[in-house]
Design an enzyme around this catalytic site. Structure first.
Site, PDB file in Angstrom:
ATOM      1  N   GLU A 198       0.826  -1.213   0.000  1.00 42.29           N
ATOM      2  CA  GLU A 198       0.000   0.000   0.000  1.00 42.29           C
ATOM      3  C   GLU A 198       0.859   1.262   0.000  1.00 42.29           C
ATOM      4  O   GLU A 198       1.818   1.363   0.750  1.00 42.29           O
ATOM      5  CB  GLU A 198      -0.921   0.003   1.230  1.00 42.29           C
ATOM      6  CG  GLU A 198      -1.824  -1.214   1.338  1.00 42.29           C
ATOM      7  CD  GLU A 198      -2.838  -1.322   0.206  1.00 42.29           C
ATOM      8  OE1 GLU A 198      -3.029  -0.312  -0.513  1.00 42.29           O
ATOM      9  OE2 GLU A 198      -3.434  -2.404   0.030  1.00 42.29           O
ATOM     10  N   CYS A 212      -7.747  -2.115   8.084  1.00 37.52           N
ATOM     11  CA  CYS A 212      -6.379  -2.146   7.547  1.00 37.52           C
ATOM     12  C   CYS A 212      -5.915  -0.728   7.230  1.00 37.52           C
ATOM     13  O   CYS A 212      -4.840  -0.294   7.641  1.00 37.52           O
ATOM     14  CB  CYS A 212      -6.307  -3.037   6.310  1.00 37.52           C
ATOM     15  SG  CYS A 212      -6.426  -4.781   6.748  1.00 37.52           S
ATOM     16  N   HIS A 260      -1.125  -5.976   2.165  1.00 41.41           N
ATOM     17  CA  HIS A 260      -2.308  -6.849   2.184  1.00 41.41           C
ATOM     18  C   HIS A 260      -1.914  -8.233   1.676  1.00 41.41           C
ATOM     19  O   HIS A 260      -1.223  -8.360   0.664  1.00 41.41           O
ATOM     20  CB  HIS A 260      -3.410  -6.268   1.278  1.00 41.41           C
ATOM     21  CG  HIS A 260      -4.433  -5.478   2.020  1.00 41.41           C
ATOM     22  ND1 HIS A 260      -4.674  -4.147   1.808  1.00 41.41           N
ATOM     23  CD2 HIS A 260      -5.310  -5.862   2.997  1.00 41.41           C
ATOM     24  CE1 HIS A 260      -5.650  -3.736   2.619  1.00 41.41           C
ATOM     25  NE2 HIS A 260      -6.056  -4.759   3.346  1.00 41.41           N
TER      26      HIS A 260
HETATM   27  N1  PCA Z   1      -8.364  -7.153   6.630  1.00 45.82           N
HETATM   28  C1  PCA Z   1      -9.334  -6.076   6.768  1.00 45.82           C
HETATM   29  C2  PCA Z   1      -9.346  -5.737   8.244  1.00 45.82           C
HETATM   30  C3  PCA Z   1      -8.552  -6.788   8.913  1.00 45.82           C
HETATM   31  C4  PCA Z   1      -7.930  -7.580   7.853  1.00 45.82           C
HETATM   32  O1  PCA Z   1      -7.121  -8.524   8.013  1.00 45.82           O
HETATM   33  C5  PCA Z   1      -9.059  -4.887   5.855  1.00 45.82           C
HETATM   34  O2  PCA Z   1      -8.575  -5.087   4.730  1.00 45.82           O
HETATM   35  O3  PCA Z   1      -9.345  -3.756   6.225  1.00 45.82           O
END
Ligand code: PCA
Length: 198
Positions: A82, A138, A162
């Protein structure tokens, strides 16, 4: 000189899933790694405001050199690095809310995303750059971590990755996943690069 300190955080399972690779791998890497660093791992609750408070207090308390934050992106086929954290939450009963009042709208992550994506790919780890971490927990921890470092003038470099589903989680759902060992290799490679050793 003492070894640099690294914070790696992921999340607990959420939304009906029994597992979350991000929290599992954060704890696993902290427990056993080959990096020349002191690594602490955390699995955060997927709860608005609680997740960001935890990250803010960990960064404030320990002032780590690196805060590598991770979470699950269901159905993804690559690690997504990100670039941006935004001051915006939009999920459940929390609609169009700021994460931190009186904070800027957004921050760029200081992670060298383009170079890290290239390094990952050249080591056989599928990876891509992403311009949005979404509007859930996240993005919340990414924004809160970046704001903590910026507002306190800390040298902590904060970034977010991610992760895909683990193969078992994707079974029978017709969605993409990535083997656990490959996810782990990718996260360790990112840390090694950021520490200047890989
Ligand atoms: N993924 C979610 C919240 C917690 C996670 O592991 C997200 O992409 O916001």
């Amino acid at each position: 000189m003492s070894a640099p300190s690294v914070l790696i955080a992921g999340f607990e399972p959420f939304g009906g899933d029994e597992r979350n690779p991000s929290g599992e791998l954060a704890l696993e890497i902290a427990a056993a790694h080959t990096l020349k660093a002191r690594v602490q791992g955390h699995a955060l609750p997927v709860v608005f405001q609680e997740a960001s408070r935890r990250i803010q207090s960990l960064i404030k308390r320990d002032e780590p050199e690196i805060a590598l934050l991770t979470g699950l992106a269901a159905g993804s086929s690559a690690l997504a690095l990100e670039r941006v954290g935004v001051n915006y939450f939009h999920e459940g009963e929390h609609r169009d809310e700021k994460i931190i009042l009186d904070a800027p709208d957004a921050y760029f992550s200081p992670f060298p995303v383009t170079q890290l994506v290239e390094a990952l790919r050249s080591e056989g780890v599928p990876a891509r750059a992403s311009l949005s971490a979404g509007s859930y927990c996240c993005n919340e921890v990414l924004f809160a971590g970046l704001h903590t470092a910026a507002s306190l003038g800390l040298k902590t470099r904060v970034g977010f990755v991610h992760l895909p589903y683990l193969p078992k989680q994707a079974e029978g759902r017709g969605v993409d996943s990535m083997p656990r060992a490959l996810q782990r290799k990718g996260l360790e490679l990112i840390l090694a690069r950021l520490l200047g050793a890989g």
